[in-house]
Design a protein around this motif. Sequence first.
Motif, PDB file in Angstrom:
ATOM      1  N   GLU A   1      -1.559  -5.842  -3.070  1.00  0.00           N
ATOM      2  CA  GLU A   1      -0.589  -5.644  -4.145  1.00  0.00           C
ATOM      3  C   GLU A   1       0.701  -5.013  -3.613  1.00  0.00           C
ATOM      4  O   GLU A   1       1.801  -5.423  -3.986  1.00  0.00           O
ATOM      5  CB  GLU A   1      -1.189  -4.759  -5.251  1.00  0.00           C
ATOM      6  CG  GLU A   1      -0.292  -4.567  -6.438  1.00  0.00           C
ATOM      7  CD  GLU A   1      -0.027  -5.838  -7.207  1.00  0.00           C
ATOM      8  OE1 GLU A   1       1.061  -5.928  -7.807  1.00  0.00           O
ATOM      9  OE2 GLU A   1      -0.885  -6.746  -7.200  1.00  0.00           O
ATOM     10  N   GLU A   2       0.573  -4.035  -2.727  1.00  0.00           N
ATOM     11  CA  GLU A   2       1.767  -3.407  -2.154  1.00  0.00           C
ATOM     12  C   GLU A   2       2.556  -4.411  -1.322  1.00  0.00           C
ATOM     13  O   GLU A   2       3.784  -4.427  -1.366  1.00  0.00           O
ATOM     14  CB  GLU A   2       1.360  -2.203  -1.304  1.00  0.00           C
ATOM     15  CG  GLU A   2       0.894  -1.016  -2.121  1.00  0.00           C
ATOM     16  CD  GLU A   2       0.337   0.104  -1.258  1.00  0.00           C
ATOM     17  OE1 GLU A   2       0.311  -0.047  -0.011  1.00  0.00           O
ATOM     18  OE2 GLU A   2      -0.069   1.127  -1.826  1.00  0.00           O
ATOM     19  N   GLN A   3       1.859  -5.260  -0.575  1.00  0.00           N
ATOM     20  CA  GLN A   3       2.543  -6.263   0.231  1.00  0.00           C
ATOM     21  C   GLN A   3       3.268  -7.254  -0.677  1.00  0.00           C
ATOM     22  O   GLN A   3       4.403  -7.626  -0.415  1.00  0.00           O
ATOM     23  CB  GLN A   3       1.531  -7.005   1.110  1.00  0.00           C
ATOM     24  CG  GLN A   3       2.161  -8.034   2.020  1.00  0.00           C
ATOM     25  CD  GLN A   3       1.117  -8.751   2.857  1.00  0.00           C
ATOM     26  OE1 GLN A   3      -0.070  -8.601   2.642  1.00  0.00           O
ATOM     27  NE2 GLN A   3       1.582  -9.535   3.808  1.00  0.00           N
ATOM     28  N   HIS A   4       2.616  -7.656  -1.758  1.00  0.00           N
ATOM     29  CA  HIS A   4       3.231  -8.578  -2.704  1.00  0.00           C
ATOM     30  C   HIS A   4       4.474  -7.956  -3.337  1.00  0.00           C
ATOM     31  O   HIS A   4       5.513  -8.613  -3.464  1.00  0.00           O
ATOM     32  CB  HIS A   4       2.214  -8.973  -3.781  1.00  0.00           C
ATOM     33  CG  HIS A   4       2.737  -9.931  -4.799  1.00  0.00           C
ATOM     34  ND1 HIS A   4       3.082 -11.222  -4.494  1.00  0.00           N
ATOM     35  CD2 HIS A   4       2.987  -9.765  -6.127  1.00  0.00           C
ATOM     36  CE1 HIS A   4       3.514 -11.818  -5.580  1.00  0.00           C
ATOM     37  NE2 HIS A   4       3.464 -10.958  -6.582  1.00  0.00           N
ATOM     38  N   GLN A   5       4.375  -6.687  -3.731  1.00  0.00           N
ATOM     39  CA  GLN A   5       5.523  -6.001  -4.320  1.00  0.00           C
ATOM     40  C   GLN A   5       6.669  -5.885  -3.320  1.00  0.00           C
ATOM     41  O   GLN A   5       7.842  -6.032  -3.676  1.00  0.00           O
ATOM     42  CB  GLN A   5       5.115  -4.608  -4.817  1.00  0.00           C
ATOM     43  CG  GLN A   5       4.226  -4.631  -6.036  1.00  0.00           C
ATOM     44  CD  GLN A   5       4.929  -5.207  -7.243  1.00  0.00           C
ATOM     45  OE1 GLN A   5       6.139  -5.152  -7.383  1.00  0.00           O
ATOM     46  NE2 GLN A   5       4.145  -5.796  -8.137  1.00  0.00           N
ATOM     47  N   ALA A   6       6.341  -5.623  -2.062  1.00  0.00           N
ATOM     48  CA  ALA A   6       7.378  -5.524  -1.037  1.00  0.00           C
ATOM     49  C   ALA A   6       8.086  -6.864  -0.842  1.00  0.00           C
ATOM     50  O   ALA A   6       9.312  -6.917  -0.688  1.00  0.00           O
ATOM     51  CB  ALA A   6       6.766  -5.061   0.284  1.00  0.00           C
ATOM     52  N   GLU A   7       7.317  -7.951  -0.862  1.00  0.00           N
ATOM     53  CA  GLU A   7       7.922  -9.275  -0.727  1.00  0.00           C
ATOM     54  C   GLU A   7       8.827  -9.591  -1.909  1.00  0.00           C
ATOM     55  O   GLU A   7       9.915 -10.138  -1.735  1.00  0.00           O
ATOM     56  CB  GLU A   7       6.834 -10.340  -0.598  1.00  0.00           C
ATOM     57  CG  GLU A   7       6.094 -10.298   0.717  1.00  0.00           C
ATOM     58  CD  GLU A   7       4.912 -11.249   0.751  1.00  0.00           C
ATOM     59  OE1 GLU A   7       4.657 -11.933  -0.264  1.00  0.00           O
ATOM     60  OE2 GLU A   7       4.251 -11.306   1.791  1.00  0.00           O
ATOM     61  N   LEU A   8       8.385  -9.232  -3.113  1.00  0.00           N
ATOM     62  CA  LEU A   8       9.221  -9.470  -4.295  1.00  0.00           C
ATOM     63  C   LEU A   8      10.505  -8.657  -4.235  1.00  0.00           C
ATOM     64  O   LEU A   8      11.581  -9.153  -4.560  1.00  0.00           O
ATOM     65  CB  LEU A   8       8.447  -9.129  -5.569  1.00  0.00           C
ATOM     66  CG  LEU A   8       7.363 -10.102  -5.987  1.00  0.00           C
ATOM     67  CD1 LEU A   8       6.629  -9.572  -7.208  1.00  0.00           C
ATOM     68  CD2 LEU A   8       7.958 -11.461  -6.282  1.00  0.00           C
ATOM     69  N   THR A   9      10.391  -7.418  -3.825  1.00  0.00           N
ATOM     70  CA  THR A   9      11.568  -6.570  -3.722  1.00  0.00           C
ATOM     71  C   THR A   9      12.541  -7.111  -2.687  1.00  0.00           C
ATOM     72  O   THR A   9      13.753  -7.152  -2.914  1.00  0.00           O
ATOM     73  CB  THR A   9      11.156  -5.136  -3.348  1.00  0.00           C
ATOM     74  OG1 THR A   9      10.210  -4.671  -4.317  1.00  0.00           O
ATOM     75  CG2 THR A   9      12.354  -4.204  -3.328  1.00  0.00           C
ATOM     76  N   ALA A  10      12.015  -7.560  -1.557  1.00  0.00           N
ATOM     77  CA  ALA A  10      12.871  -8.121  -0.519  1.00  0.00           C
ATOM     78  C   ALA A  10      13.551  -9.399  -1.004  1.00  0.00           C
ATOM     79  O   ALA A  10      14.730  -9.632  -0.721  1.00  0.00           O
ATOM     80  CB  ALA A  10      12.056  -8.409   0.737  1.00  0.00           C
ATOM     81  N   ALA A  11      12.830 -10.200  -1.747  1.00  0.00           N
ATOM     82  CA  ALA A  11      13.407 -11.440  -2.263  1.00  0.00           C
ATOM     83  C   ALA A  11      14.491 -11.152  -3.288  1.00  0.00           C
ATOM     84  O   ALA A  11      15.504 -11.850  -3.353  1.00  0.00           O
ATOM     85  CB  ALA A  11      12.319 -12.308  -2.879  1.00  0.00           C
ATOM     86  N   ARG A  12      14.301 -10.119  -4.097  1.00  0.00           N
ATOM     87  CA  ARG A  12      15.312  -9.773  -5.100  1.00  0.00           C
ATOM     88  C   ARG A  12      16.566  -9.212  -4.455  1.00  0.00           C
ATOM     89  O   ARG A  12      17.674  -9.452  -4.916  1.00  0.00           O
ATOM     90  CB  ARG A  12      14.750  -8.755  -6.091  1.00  0.00           C
ATOM     91  CG  ARG A  12      13.736  -9.345  -7.026  1.00  0.00           C
ATOM     92  CD  ARG A  12      13.198  -8.306  -7.962  1.00  0.00           C
ATOM     93  NE  ARG A  12      12.114  -8.854  -8.777  1.00  0.00           N
ATOM     94  CZ  ARG A  12      11.134  -8.148  -9.292  1.00  0.00           C
ATOM     95  NH1 ARG A  12      11.093  -6.841  -9.091  1.00  0.00           N
ATOM     96  NH2 ARG A  12      10.194  -8.711 -10.004  1.00  0.00           N
ATOM     97  N   ARG A  13      16.376  -8.427  -3.406  1.00  0.00           N
ATOM     98  CA  ARG A  13      17.526  -7.785  -2.762  1.00  0.00           C
ATOM     99  C   ARG A  13      18.358  -8.763  -1.959  1.00  0.00           C
ATOM    100  O   ARG A  13      19.563  -8.588  -1.822  1.00  0.00           O
ATOM    101  CB  ARG A  13      17.051  -6.654  -1.857  1.00  0.00           C
ATOM    102  CG  ARG A  13      16.541  -5.460  -2.603  1.00  0.00           C
ATOM    103  CD  ARG A  13      16.131  -4.377  -1.662  1.00  0.00           C
ATOM    104  NE  ARG A  13      15.530  -3.257  -2.389  1.00  0.00           N
ATOM    105  CZ  ARG A  13      14.847  -2.294  -1.835  1.00  0.00           C
ATOM    106  NH1 ARG A  13      14.662  -2.278  -0.534  1.00  0.00           N
ATOM    107  NH2 ARG A  13      14.341  -1.321  -2.558  1.00  0.00           N
ATOM    108  N   SER A  14      17.694  -9.726  -1.376  1.00  0.00           N
ATOM    109  CA  SER A  14      18.421 -10.651  -0.509  1.00  0.00           C
ATOM    110  C   SER A  14      19.285 -11.578  -1.358  1.00  0.00           C
ATOM    111  O   SER A  14      18.992 -11.856  -2.509  1.00  0.00           O
ATOM    112  CB  SER A  14      17.451 -11.459   0.333  1.00  0.00           C
ATOM    113  OG  SER A  14      16.688 -12.299  -0.499  1.00  0.00           O
ATOM    114  N   ALA A  15      20.334 -12.022  -0.759  1.00  0.00           N
ATOM    115  CA  ALA A  15      21.215 -12.958  -1.458  1.00  0.00           C
ATOM    116  C   ALA A  15      20.545 -14.321  -1.425  1.00  0.00           C
ATOM    117  O   ALA A  15      20.224 -14.843  -0.368  1.00  0.00           O
ATOM    118  CB  ALA A  15      22.562 -13.011  -0.750  1.00  0.00           C
TER     119      ALA A  15
END
Length: 159
Positions: free
Chosen positions: A58-72
């Motif tokens: 779950e933490e890995q999934h959340q980190a991936e989502l956060t990275a995807a949101r932050r990136s252009a």
Amino acid sequence: MKRILMIAAIGATVLASCGKSEKQVALEKQQALTAYRDSIKLDSFKRAAVETEKRKVEEQHQAELTAARRSAARSYSSGNTVTSTTSSGGVTSTQAKKKGWSDAAKGTAIGAGVGAIGGALIDKKSGRGAIIGGLTGAGAGYVIGRAEDRKSGRVQPKQ
């Protein structure tokens, strides 16, 4: 008669000697209790390991989502697919758009048809009932279909 009493006494002695003593019964209970406690501990360790693994995923999934949101992100549409390219490691994801009518559109069409037929049958004065029934049915069908679209994920619920 003496023989019968003698046989009965020997039988009672044999039966008494075959039974378990209280110490043996207590020892067996203690061993069973220890085995039960060990199995509970093992089970709790397994559950803890599974929970830890779930948390990591779950933490890995959340980190991936956060990275995807932050990136252009840059998106473009091609036919029935939408391709997104992000600047975080060149990850590309492809999602297929849903084809066909949405449930809201289907509900509107079906509701309008059924409402128009029902209204025409109820009020036979120059199409007034068909118009009223069609509009009412279309509205009800749209509301029901839109709720189905939200459940299926086609339309995002209001935030």
